[in-house]
Design a protein around this motif. Sequence first.
Motif, PDB file in Angstrom:
ATOM      1  N   PRO A 163      -3.935 -13.637   1.145  1.00  0.00           N
ATOM      2  CA  PRO A 163      -2.941 -13.848   0.012  1.00  0.00           C
ATOM      3  C   PRO A 163      -1.823 -14.273   0.457  1.00  0.00           C
ATOM      4  CG  PRO A 163      -3.046 -11.692   1.350  1.00  0.00           C
ATOM      5  CD  PRO A 163      -4.210 -12.402   1.458  1.00  0.00           C
ATOM      6  N   ALA A 164      -0.871 -14.921  -0.145  1.00  0.00           N
ATOM      7  CA  ALA A 164       0.322 -15.842   0.102  1.00  0.00           C
ATOM      8  C   ALA A 164       1.435 -14.987   0.579  1.00  0.00           C
ATOM      9  CB  ALA A 164       0.759 -16.711  -1.040  1.00  0.00           C
ATOM     10  N   ALA A 175      -1.251  -2.080   0.637  1.00  0.00           N
ATOM     11  CA  ALA A 175      -1.143  -2.288  -0.817  1.00  0.00           C
ATOM     12  C   ALA A 175      -0.416  -3.519  -1.141  1.00  0.00           C
ATOM     13  CB  ALA A 175      -0.789  -1.179  -1.563  1.00  0.00           C
ATOM     14  N   SER A 176       0.439  -4.133  -0.035  1.00  0.00           N
ATOM     15  CA  SER A 176       1.112  -5.312  -0.258  1.00  0.00           C
ATOM     16  C   SER A 176       0.141  -6.318  -0.415  1.00  0.00           C
ATOM     17  CB  SER A 176       2.036  -5.508   0.916  1.00  0.00           C
ATOM     18  OG  SER A 176       1.400  -5.907   2.153  1.00  0.00           O
ATOM     19  N   THR A 177      -1.124  -6.643   0.065  1.00  0.00           N
ATOM     20  CA  THR A 177      -2.067  -7.463  -0.144  1.00  0.00           C
ATOM     21  C   THR A 177      -2.922  -7.331  -1.403  1.00  0.00           C
ATOM     22  OG1 THR A 177      -3.170  -6.620   1.706  1.00  0.00           O
ATOM     23  CG2 THR A 177      -1.657  -8.399   2.225  1.00  0.00           C
ATOM     24  N   THR A 178      -3.000  -6.474  -2.033  1.00  0.00           N
ATOM     25  CA  THR A 178      -3.943  -6.256  -3.023  1.00  0.00           C
ATOM     26  C   THR A 178      -3.405  -5.329  -4.212  1.00  0.00           C
ATOM     27  OG1 THR A 178      -6.274  -5.308  -3.568  1.00  0.00           O
ATOM     28  CG2 THR A 178      -4.841  -3.893  -1.862  1.00  0.00           C
ATOM     29  N   ASP A 179      -3.999  -5.728  -5.332  1.00  0.00           N
ATOM     30  CA  ASP A 179      -3.698  -4.769  -6.674  1.00  0.00           C
ATOM     31  C   ASP A 179      -4.830  -3.843  -7.012  1.00  0.00           C
ATOM     32  OD1 ASP A 179      -1.465  -6.495  -7.085  1.00  0.00           O
ATOM     33  OD2 ASP A 179      -2.531  -7.977  -8.139  1.00  0.00           O
ATOM     34  N   VAL A 180      -5.692  -3.774  -6.086  1.00  0.00           N
ATOM     35  CA  VAL A 180      -6.889  -2.902  -6.293  1.00  0.00           C
ATOM     36  C   VAL A 180      -6.747  -1.627  -5.327  1.00  0.00           C
ATOM     37  CG1 VAL A 180      -9.415  -2.109  -6.152  1.00  0.00           C
ATOM     38  CG2 VAL A 180      -8.423  -4.770  -6.511  1.00  0.00           C
ATOM     39  N   ARG A 181      -6.228  -0.527  -6.304  1.00  0.00           N
ATOM     40  CA  ARG A 181      -5.714   0.710  -5.547  1.00  0.00           C
ATOM     41  C   ARG A 181      -6.678   1.935  -5.932  1.00  0.00           C
ATOM     42  NH1 ARG A 181       0.827   0.431  -5.227  1.00  0.00           N
ATOM     43  NH2 ARG A 181       1.107  -1.964  -4.927  1.00  0.00           N
ATOM     44  N   ARG A 182      -7.807   1.642  -6.555  1.00  0.00           N
ATOM     45  CA  ARG A 182      -8.659   2.902  -6.880  1.00  0.00           C
ATOM     46  C   ARG A 182     -10.070   2.335  -6.421  1.00  0.00           C
ATOM     47  NH1 ARG A 182      -6.717   6.822 -10.119  1.00  0.00           N
ATOM     48  NH2 ARG A 182      -4.649   6.602 -10.987  1.00  0.00           N
ATOM     49  N   LEU A 183     -10.211   1.766  -5.337  1.00  0.00           N
ATOM     50  CA  LEU A 183     -11.504   1.630  -4.599  1.00  0.00           C
ATOM     51  C   LEU A 183     -12.461   2.630  -4.623  1.00  0.00           C
ATOM     52  CD1 LEU A 183     -13.187  -0.689  -3.120  1.00  0.00           C
ATOM     53  CD2 LEU A 183     -12.149   0.199  -1.135  1.00  0.00           C
ATOM     54  N   LYS A 184     -13.965   2.335  -5.190  1.00  0.00           N
ATOM     55  CA  LYS A 184     -14.722   3.103  -5.266  1.00  0.00           C
ATOM     56  C   LYS A 184     -16.015   2.593  -4.240  1.00  0.00           C
ATOM     57  CE  LYS A 184     -13.743   5.523  -9.403  1.00  0.00           C
ATOM     58  NZ  LYS A 184     -14.181   5.777 -11.055  1.00  0.00           N
ATOM     59  N   ARG A 231      -5.986 -10.418   9.639  1.00  0.00           N
ATOM     60  CA  ARG A 231      -6.641  -9.286   8.971  1.00  0.00           C
ATOM     61  C   ARG A 231      -5.706  -8.432   7.806  1.00  0.00           C
ATOM     62  NH1 ARG A 231      -7.062  -3.054   9.775  1.00  0.00           N
ATOM     63  NH2 ARG A 231      -9.334  -2.702   9.895  1.00  0.00           N
ATOM     64  N   TRP A 232      -6.300  -8.343   6.733  1.00  0.00           N
ATOM     65  CA  TRP A 232      -5.416  -7.897   5.758  1.00  0.00           C
ATOM     66  C   TRP A 232      -6.385  -7.058   4.660  1.00  0.00           C
ATOM     67  CZ3 TRP A 232      -7.620 -12.675   5.873  1.00  0.00           C
ATOM     68  CH2 TRP A 232      -8.251 -13.105   4.503  1.00  0.00           C
ATOM     69  N   CYS A 233      -5.996  -6.166   4.077  1.00  0.00           N
ATOM     70  CA  CYS A 233      -6.357  -5.046   2.931  1.00  0.00           C
ATOM     71  C   CYS A 233      -6.799  -6.100   1.711  1.00  0.00           C
ATOM     72  CB  CYS A 233      -5.461  -3.910   2.682  1.00  0.00           C
ATOM     73  SG  CYS A 233      -6.357  -2.833   1.778  1.00  0.00           S
ATOM     74  N   SER A 234      -8.068  -5.780   1.285  1.00  0.00           N
ATOM     75  CA  SER A 234      -8.337  -6.692   0.091  1.00  0.00           C
ATOM     76  C   SER A 234      -8.506  -5.457  -1.057  1.00  0.00           C
ATOM     77  CB  SER A 234      -9.655  -7.145   0.257  1.00  0.00           C
ATOM     78  OG  SER A 234     -10.407  -6.474   0.937  1.00  0.00           O
ATOM     79  N   ALA A 235      -8.646  -4.020  -0.896  1.00  0.00           N
ATOM     80  CA  ALA A 235      -8.566  -3.041  -1.868  1.00  0.00           C
ATOM     81  C   ALA A 235      -8.581  -1.702  -1.031  1.00  0.00           C
ATOM     82  CB  ALA A 235     -10.046  -3.247  -2.477  1.00  0.00           C
ATOM     83  N   LEU A 236      -8.084  -0.745  -1.584  1.00  0.00           N
ATOM     84  CA  LEU A 236      -7.743   0.399  -0.895  1.00  0.00           C
ATOM     85  C   LEU A 236      -7.877   1.731  -2.029  1.00  0.00           C
ATOM     86  CD1 LEU A 236      -4.239   1.251   0.100  1.00  0.00           C
ATOM     87  CD2 LEU A 236      -4.898  -0.339  -1.586  1.00  0.00           C
ATOM     88  N   SER A 237      -8.125   2.841  -1.391  1.00  0.00           N
ATOM     89  CA  SER A 237      -7.866   4.150  -2.192  1.00  0.00           C
ATOM     90  C   SER A 237      -7.025   5.149  -1.264  1.00  0.00           C
ATOM     91  CB  SER A 237      -9.237   4.664  -2.858  1.00  0.00           C
ATOM     92  OG  SER A 237      -9.173   5.809  -3.551  1.00  0.00           O
ATOM     93  N   SER A 238      -7.211   6.317  -1.386  1.00  0.00           N
ATOM     94  CA  SER A 238      -6.451   7.179  -0.668  1.00  0.00           C
ATOM     95  C   SER A 238      -7.047   7.641   0.490  1.00  0.00           C
ATOM     96  CB  SER A 238      -6.249   8.555  -1.524  1.00  0.00           C
ATOM     97  OG  SER A 238      -7.334   9.363  -1.812  1.00  0.00           O
TER      98      SER A 238
END
Length: 254
Positions: free
Chosen positions: A14-15, A141-150, A89-96
């Motif tokens: 991400p930029a 979450a600052s590097t992804t919009d995916v916050r309900r990763l399954k 290294r950065w987060c591409s998707a996450l959940s709790s």
Amino acid sequence: MPTNDVDRRLSDMPATGYVYRTSWPVATGDLDGNLHLRLDGVARYIQEVGAENLVDAGEAEDHPHWLVQRTVIDIIEPIEFPNDVSFSRWCSALSSRWCTMRVDLVGSDGGRIETEGFWIAINSKTLTPQRVSDTLIERFASTTDVRRLKWRPWLENPDNADEEMPFPLRRTDIDIFEHVTNTAYWHAIHEVMALVPDVCRAPYRAVIEYRRPIKYGEEVTIQWIRHGDGDVPDVQIALAVGDDVRAAALLRKL
């Protein structure tokens, strides 16, 4: 394959947002016969970068233990020795309780490797997933919009393997949870790679999904089958104890 995810290219950096960066030289103990950084070396490096990342983010004390469910390594161009490697290294998707973390490796004198790991935060007492902190979620979450990763598997267990070989375990293959380390699985993949060198010429993709832990003393076999001899051949691999597949893997051309 159960989904087309195994065919997709990994996401771009991400930029904006929190991207952890570090670097160090390629170690001589992580090289193959062509003086290229091996896959097990890549796995060790991205694990160490992850540990540094948690310290940098101020989350290492609250989240010291993570287990990897899947690792994807794309060898775009081999990283040769000697070389200094820059890691991003950065987060591409996450959940709790889990997240996917991208790590790109770029050599100062050439070479590029792109990776993604599906990491689960673990409670060391119960060995079950634990909820991560709000501060970790906010920063990652600052590097992804995916916050309900399954979780969903990319790979199937191979059927009717063409080849099988034993994979003896060593004490040094065992981690603090008394399971085989994730890097030791890559040693098994290298055993197969030596038999299918045409599939493992860059660019190519290697994937491992961990089904159930392997423990020291169990009799492990590597089972594999090759599909296709055209432009995109692939090799399906299983690490099994008897008929129980503990990990599935894939090698394929990109």
